[in-house]
Design an enzyme around this catalytic site. Structure first.
Site, PDB file in Angstrom:
ATOM      1  N   CYS A  88       0.852  -1.192   0.000  1.00  0.00           N
ATOM      2  CA  CYS A  88       0.000   0.000   0.000  1.00  0.00           C
ATOM      3  C   CYS A  88       0.889   1.243   0.000  1.00  0.00           C
ATOM      4  O   CYS A  88       1.733   1.404   0.871  1.00  0.00           O
ATOM      5  CB  CYS A  88      -0.895  -0.018   1.238  1.00  0.00           C
ATOM      6  SG  CYS A  88      -1.680   1.560   1.609  1.00  0.00           S
ATOM      7  N   CYS A 140      -3.276   7.649  -1.721  1.00  0.00           N
ATOM      8  CA  CYS A 140      -4.588   7.772  -2.390  1.00  0.00           C
ATOM      9  C   CYS A 140      -5.664   8.352  -1.488  1.00  0.00           C
ATOM     10  O   CYS A 140      -6.597   8.990  -1.979  1.00  0.00           O
ATOM     11  CB  CYS A 140      -5.054   6.409  -2.880  1.00  0.00           C
ATOM     12  SG  CYS A 140      -3.753   5.290  -3.331  1.00  0.00           S
ATOM     13  N   THR A 146      -4.253   5.275   7.306  1.00  0.00           N
ATOM     14  CA  THR A 146      -3.249   4.796   6.363  1.00  0.00           C
ATOM     15  C   THR A 146      -2.236   5.897   6.050  1.00  0.00           C
ATOM     16  O   THR A 146      -2.611   6.975   5.603  1.00  0.00           O
ATOM     17  CB  THR A 146      -3.946   4.337   5.068  1.00  0.00           C
ATOM     18  OG1 THR A 146      -4.849   3.295   5.399  1.00  0.00           O
ATOM     19  CG2 THR A 146      -2.945   3.843   4.037  1.00  0.00           C
ATOM     20  N   GLU A 172      -0.736   1.761   9.356  1.00  0.00           N
ATOM     21  CA  GLU A 172      -1.922   2.443   9.840  1.00  0.00           C
ATOM     22  C   GLU A 172      -1.660   2.946  11.257  1.00  0.00           C
ATOM     23  O   GLU A 172      -0.822   2.389  11.969  1.00  0.00           O
ATOM     24  CB  GLU A 172      -3.130   1.487   9.879  1.00  0.00           C
ATOM     25  CG  GLU A 172      -3.959   1.476   8.604  1.00  0.00           C
ATOM     26  CD  GLU A 172      -3.322   0.688   7.472  1.00  0.00           C
ATOM     27  OE1 GLU A 172      -2.542  -0.226   7.785  1.00  0.00           O
ATOM     28  OE2 GLU A 172      -3.592   0.991   6.304  1.00  0.00           O
ATOM     29  N   HIS A 191     -12.673   6.101  -3.058  1.00  0.00           N
ATOM     30  CA  HIS A 191     -11.705   5.146  -2.508  1.00  0.00           C
ATOM     31  C   HIS A 191     -12.047   3.709  -2.927  1.00  0.00           C
ATOM     32  O   HIS A 191     -11.170   2.862  -3.052  1.00  0.00           O
ATOM     33  CB  HIS A 191     -11.618   5.281  -0.990  1.00  0.00           C
ATOM     34  CG  HIS A 191     -10.262   4.893  -0.465  1.00  0.00           C
ATOM     35  ND1 HIS A 191      -9.089   5.392  -0.984  1.00  0.00           N
ATOM     36  CD2 HIS A 191      -9.889   4.008   0.491  1.00  0.00           C
ATOM     37  CE1 HIS A 191      -8.065   4.846  -0.357  1.00  0.00           C
ATOM     38  NE2 HIS A 191      -8.514   3.994   0.535  1.00  0.00           N
ATOM     39  N   TYR A 193      -9.317   1.014  -5.197  1.00  0.00           N
ATOM     40  CA  TYR A 193      -8.921  -0.382  -4.997  1.00  0.00           C
ATOM     41  C   TYR A 193      -8.901  -1.175  -6.305  1.00  0.00           C
ATOM     42  O   TYR A 193      -8.223  -2.195  -6.400  1.00  0.00           O
ATOM     43  CB  TYR A 193      -9.864  -1.067  -3.992  1.00  0.00           C
ATOM     44  CG  TYR A 193      -9.685  -0.588  -2.567  1.00  0.00           C
ATOM     45  CD1 TYR A 193      -8.846   0.470  -2.264  1.00  0.00           C
ATOM     46  CD2 TYR A 193     -10.365  -1.200  -1.517  1.00  0.00           C
ATOM     47  CE1 TYR A 193      -8.689   0.908  -0.968  1.00  0.00           C
ATOM     48  CE2 TYR A 193     -10.209  -0.771  -0.214  1.00  0.00           C
ATOM     49  CZ  TYR A 193      -9.371   0.279   0.051  1.00  0.00           C
ATOM     50  OH  TYR A 193      -9.216   0.708   1.336  1.00  0.00           O
ATOM     51  N   CYS A 225      -5.016  -0.158  -7.120  1.00  0.00           N
ATOM     52  CA  CYS A 225      -3.883  -0.542  -6.257  1.00  0.00           C
ATOM     53  C   CYS A 225      -3.847  -2.039  -5.970  1.00  0.00           C
ATOM     54  O   CYS A 225      -2.798  -2.667  -6.036  1.00  0.00           O
ATOM     55  CB  CYS A 225      -3.899   0.255  -4.957  1.00  0.00           C
ATOM     56  SG  CYS A 225      -5.052  -0.332  -3.701  1.00  0.00           S
ATOM     57  N   GLU A 277      -7.437  -5.283   4.609  1.00  0.00           N
ATOM     58  CA  GLU A 277      -7.792  -3.935   4.186  1.00  0.00           C
ATOM     59  C   GLU A 277      -8.714  -3.990   2.971  1.00  0.00           C
ATOM     60  O   GLU A 277      -9.566  -3.129   2.793  1.00  0.00           O
ATOM     61  CB  GLU A 277      -6.515  -3.149   3.900  1.00  0.00           C
ATOM     62  CG  GLU A 277      -6.650  -1.663   4.156  1.00  0.00           C
ATOM     63  CD  GLU A 277      -6.794  -0.862   2.897  1.00  0.00           C
ATOM     64  OE1 GLU A 277      -6.566  -1.427   1.830  1.00  0.00           O
ATOM     65  OE2 GLU A 277      -7.139   0.316   3.011  1.00  0.00           O
TER      66      GLU A 277
HETATM   67 FE1  SF4 Z   1      -3.307   1.941   0.057  1.00  0.00          FE
HETATM   68 FE2  SF4 Z   1      -4.735   1.102  -2.010  1.00  0.00          FE
HETATM   69 FE3  SF4 Z   1      -5.843   2.688  -0.157  1.00  0.00          FE
HETATM   70 FE4  SF4 Z   1      -4.007   3.598  -1.917  1.00  0.00          FE
HETATM   71  S1  SF4 Z   1      -6.095   2.849  -2.379  1.00  0.00           S
HETATM   72  S2  SF4 Z   1      -4.113   4.024   0.255  1.00  0.00           S
HETATM   73  S3  SF4 Z   1      -2.651   1.839  -2.056  1.00  0.00           S
HETATM   74  S4  SF4 Z   1      -5.061   0.574   0.113  1.00  0.00           S
HETATM   75 FE    FE Z   2      -7.648   2.051   2.312  1.00  0.00          FE
END
Ligand code: SF4
Ligand code: FE
Length: 484
Positions: A100, A104, A191, A258, A293, A297, A300, A448
């Site tokens: 991660c 983001c 995060t 986190e 968000h 995902y 990422c 997560e």
């Molecule tokens: Fe982390 Fe993915 Fe959230 Fe970006 S979108 S902060 S990489 S878990």
């Molecule tokens: Fe997240």
């Protein structure tokens, strides 16, 4: 050009006086702490890739606020292409870190606050949007990492914020002053907090008329007076502290983190307040942030999935199992699942549209479908990776044993797969799979995926709301020639 290099970013963190506790102690130097550093390296990758010519236009873009080239992580999306490029950028960052990369949450918060403040101003004659645009110019100019902070601890889930026994369980205003507000509370599961310069706080749920003090959005520097963080533990996180655990870590360079971040009577000046008591907009802000968000995902996790699929294929090569048809079939299934996730991320971006403020928002139904799949497919991909890796992944000896002059040769001999591959390489790839499925990166890739940006039930509620069942019923009745 407001783009920091990797080194400039790391130096900029050194100048902050952020308070971070780990194992009951205040960390003197979070930047060089061996447990924290891998997560910093992941964020640094968002700066490093932005410096490369080949990623110009993907990692960077032109700001509609300043006309300057900015890192896409600081961008306000102005088109469907921007939304699509966001997902592609996240896949790229996941591929390069296997972890991660944390940046983001800020980007998703920027875009949610941008459009919501516009609509609050329209309804209330406030000037939040103007203030927020100014704040964004600052963020873009300095190329900052901003922690988008939404999740309150929430206490008794059956009670509204104003009905909690301990009112601090939802971050709230405790004092109103001429020049600003004083806030108290906490944000959980934060995060990348320790690798951030700023915090952009948002409310965590839709609120009612009694919850005015809890309906707040604002920005503060991470080292503002009264803020401190408690670092979260991750599976296998102390391996770095042992000597010679580089192989054992699986991914010794990159990670995520986190925190539980406490706001102990923190002052926020008026110019940094973007929502203050307009309770009816709390739900809109939450829904929009969550939507962005949930789209994220689809980028990422797919990038990290690419790494896990690659690691599984390498493990099969090293085991001499790569020709087996069932192994090939499992790899096909992993690719199929991973690309389905990507398809969802791209689809909700293509179907996005302009908000009243002019920035672009994803299609909320498709973004929720994206995240709902994310709560499942990485688990199946991880299961297949474990299947291909074999039991050695969890029974093999440590790096210290491998390097030991007396017992090392036995490990070298008996844990060898195909003759041409050094045993060490076999162990390395298995440790990477362990890292992603059971170790520190599993925090991001598995759990997560389940709970980040809202737990599965939150998406199901949105899917029910956005699914337009009435239209579907009408379609069926028309074809069945049912007249009412
Ligand atoms: Fe982390 Fe993915 Fe959230 Fe970006 S979108 S902060 S990489 S878990
Ligand atoms: Fe997240």
């Amino acid at each position: 050009m407001p783009l920091m290099t990797r080194e400039e970013y790391i130096d900029s963190l050194r100048n902050l006086k952020q308070k971070v506790y780990l194992f009951g102690e205040l960390i003197e130097n979070p930047v060089d702490h061996p447990m924290i550093r891998p997560s910093l390296n992941s964020v640094a990758m968002t700066y490093e890739l932005a410096q490369k010519n080949e990623y110009e236009g993907l990692m960077t873009t032109t700001s509609s606020l300043t006309g300057k080239v900015v890192n896409r992580f600081c961008h306000i999306h102005k088109s469907n292409d921007d939304l699509i490029n966001k997902v592609k950028m996240q896949r790229l960052c996941g591929q390069n870190t296997g972890a991660c990369f944390q940046r983001c949450v800020g980007m998703d918060a920027f875009n949610a606050v941008y459009s919501t403040t516009f609509e609050i101003d329209e309804a209330h004659g406030t000037d939040y949007h103007k203030k927020f645009k100014k704040y964004m110019e600052y963020v873009q100019e300095k190329d900052l990492v901003v922690d988008g902070a939404m999740t309150d601890p929430k206490g008794d889930r059956s009670l509204a914020p104003s009905k909690q026994k301990d009112l601090d369980l939802f971050l709230r205003v405790v004092e109103r002053r001429e020049d600003g507000i004083v806030v108290r509370g906490a944000k959980a599961h934060q995060t990348g907090m320790v690798n951030s310069h700023e915090i952009l706080v948002m409310p965590t749920i839709a609120m009612g008329p009694d919850d005015k003090d809890f309906a707040i959005a604002f920005a503060v520097p991470v080292d503002a007076e009264g803020i401190f963080s408690i670092y979260g533990r991750q599976s296998c996180d102390t391996r770095k502290l042992e000597e010679g655990a580089e192989i054992d870590l699986g991914n010794s360079t990159f990670g995520g983190h986190e925190t539980l971040t406490i706001f102990e009577d923190v002052f926020v000046p008026n110019e940094r307040i973007f929502l203050n008591g307009e309770v009816e907009f709390s739900g809109m802000l939450v829904e929009r942030f969550a939507g962005y968000h949930r789209q994220s995902y689809g980028g990422c996790k797919v990038g990290v999935g690419d790494v896990l699929i690659g690691a599984s294929a390498v493990a099969a090569d090293y085991n001499g199992a790569n020709k087996a048809s069932h192994i090939k079939d499992k790899l096909i299934e992993m690719i199929h699942l991973n690309e389905t996730l990507y398809s969802c991320g791209i689809a909700c971006s293509c179907e996005g549209s302009a908000t009243k403020s002019g920035n672009y928002q994803i299609d909320l139904l498709l973004a929720n479908v994206c995240k709902q799949n994310i709560t499942r497919f990485p688990y199946e991909i991880a299961r297949l990776a474990e299947d291909i890796a074999g039991g050695l992944m969890v029974t093999m000896p440590s790096e210290k044993d491998l390097k030991d002059p007396k017992i090392g040769p036995y490990i070298e001999k008996y844990l060898k797969g195909v003759a041409s591959v050094p045993t060490e390489n076999r162990l390395r790839i298995l440790r990477l799979i362990e890292n992603l499925t059971l170790g520190s990166a599993a925090v991001g890739y598995r759990t997560e995926s389940m709970h980040g940006a809202g737990s599965p039930q939150a998406q199901r509620i949105m899917i029910w709301r956005q699914g337009n069942l009435d239209k579907k019923k009408k379609l069926a009745k028309a074809i069945a020639k049912i007249k009412e």
